[in-house]
Design an enzyme around this catalytic site. Sequence first.
Site, PDB file in Angstrom:
ATOM      1  N   ARG A   1       0.835  -1.207   0.000  1.00 60.94           N
ATOM      2  CA  ARG A   1       0.000   0.000   0.000  1.00 60.94           C
ATOM      3  C   ARG A   1       0.868   1.255   0.000  1.00 60.94           C
ATOM      4  NH1 ARG A   1      -4.065   0.084   4.821  1.00 60.94           N
ATOM      5  NH2 ARG A   1      -2.087  -0.165   5.909  1.00 60.94           N
TER       6      ARG A   1
ATOM      7  N   ARG B 212       7.648   2.340   1.496  1.00 57.55           N
ATOM      8  CA  ARG B 212       8.035   1.112   2.195  1.00 57.55           C
ATOM      9  C   ARG B 212       8.201  -0.048   1.221  1.00 57.55           C
ATOM     10  NH1 ARG B 212       3.599   1.685   7.071  1.00 57.55           N
ATOM     11  NH2 ARG B 212       4.567   3.476   8.121  1.00 57.55           N
TER      12      ARG B 212
ATOM     13  N   LYS C 273     -11.269 -14.728   8.152  1.00 61.97           N
ATOM     14  CA  LYS C 273     -10.543 -15.816   7.490  1.00 61.97           C
ATOM     15  C   LYS C 273     -11.459 -17.005   7.188  1.00 61.97           C
ATOM     16  CE  LYS C 273      -6.591 -13.711   7.304  1.00 61.97           C
ATOM     17  NZ  LYS C 273      -6.003 -13.294   6.008  1.00 61.97           N
TER      18      LYS C 273
ATOM     19  N   ASP D 201      -3.120  -1.081  -2.916  1.00 66.54           N
ATOM     20  CA  ASP D 201      -3.909  -0.991  -1.683  1.00 66.54           C
ATOM     21  C   ASP D 201      -5.158  -1.827  -1.917  1.00 66.54           C
ATOM     22  OD1 ASP D 201      -5.487  -0.383   0.475  1.00 66.54           O
ATOM     23  OD2 ASP D 201      -5.498   1.795   0.150  1.00 66.54           O
TER      24      ASP D 201
ATOM     25  N   VAL E 224     -13.313 -14.748  11.871  1.00 67.29           N
ATOM     26  CA  VAL E 224     -14.459 -14.781  10.953  1.00 67.29           C
ATOM     27  C   VAL E 224     -14.052 -14.301   9.564  1.00 67.29           C
ATOM     28  CG1 VAL E 224     -16.751 -13.814  10.477  1.00 67.29           C
ATOM     29  CG2 VAL E 224     -16.169 -14.580  12.797  1.00 67.29           C
TER      30      VAL E 224
ATOM     31  N   ASN F  86      -1.754 -12.217   0.288  1.00 69.14           N
ATOM     32  CA  ASN F  86      -1.214 -12.240   1.641  1.00 69.14           C
ATOM     33  C   ASN F  86      -1.647 -11.038   2.483  1.00 69.14           C
ATOM     34  OD1 ASN F  86       1.040 -12.736   3.790  1.00 69.14           O
ATOM     35  ND2 ASN F  86       1.503 -10.706   2.958  1.00 69.14           N
TER      36      ASN F  86
ATOM     37  N   TYR G  70     -11.196 -11.288  13.338  1.00 67.57           N
ATOM     38  CA  TYR G  70     -10.128 -11.798  12.471  1.00 67.57           C
ATOM     39  C   TYR G  70     -10.440 -13.225  12.036  1.00 67.57           C
ATOM     40  CZ  TYR G  70      -5.554 -13.430  10.922  1.00 67.57           C
ATOM     41  OH  TYR G  70      -4.528 -13.969  10.179  1.00 67.57           O
TER      42      TYR G  70
END
Length: 270
Positions: free
Chosen positions: A37, A41, A190, A62, A188, A89, A186
């Site tokens: 995003r 970085r 996944k 993003d 849920v 990922n 988290y």
Amino acid sequence: MTQQIALVTGGNKGIGFSIVRALCKEVKECIVYLTARNEERGKAAVEELKKEGLQPRFHQLDIDSLESIDRLKEFLKSTHGGLDILVNNAGVYKPNDVQAKMIIATNYTGTLNVCRALLPIIRPHGRVCNVASLLATMSFTKLSTARRQKFREAKTEDDVSKLMADFVESVEKETLIEEGWVQAAYDVSKMGVIALTKIQAAALNSDSSKQDVLINCCCPGYVNTDMTDHKGIKTPDEGAVTPVFCVLLPANSSEYQGNFLSDKTVVETW
């Protein structure tokens, strides 16, 4: 043979960074895109890998932005004519369900939107892995019987999206337990990724233009990253092993289609 093109979302640090590293090392004559995003970085991560003698490329992505996803798709189509390897990922972890809407939006809806954009340009023999979590399978057993059945009955992307929206609504109404959910946004999110993967696999199987294209999902394990507050027992490179295994499956690996893997092994979900 057309040069292979690989892409990893959320690749500037942690497991994603290690997946990019592994793909650069293991797939000969492959262009590997590290996406992130934050452009600064992301480019810094690419430069770090170049110091190791590797040659990944950067593209901004993003997954919360449909415009950003569309730019990436058009770039891949115009520059390479398609895509061969995709690792979804990118994701977030927050322990507090107050942020459920954001967690579902990124982990589930962001992954869904990337897949909707990029699966159509995956070439024959392509490989796709959606990163999920064993936490999803553990929490699934704690759902009400009726709620578990709704996941089993989900046959379309819209069915899964409705389940995710129902969860967010239950959080906002503070009726999670009464409506058969668990208090773990988290997990849920996944569950949604696992359900989505099953549906995507069925669609690929019925699409004659997607010869030998496999999609699956996996748990990298409990990895020492920012997401686990560096409490994980695996290194990021160890966490990358299963996602990389999933996208490097050889021809005639249809037994992995639509499945969930942990430590390179298929795990039953529902």
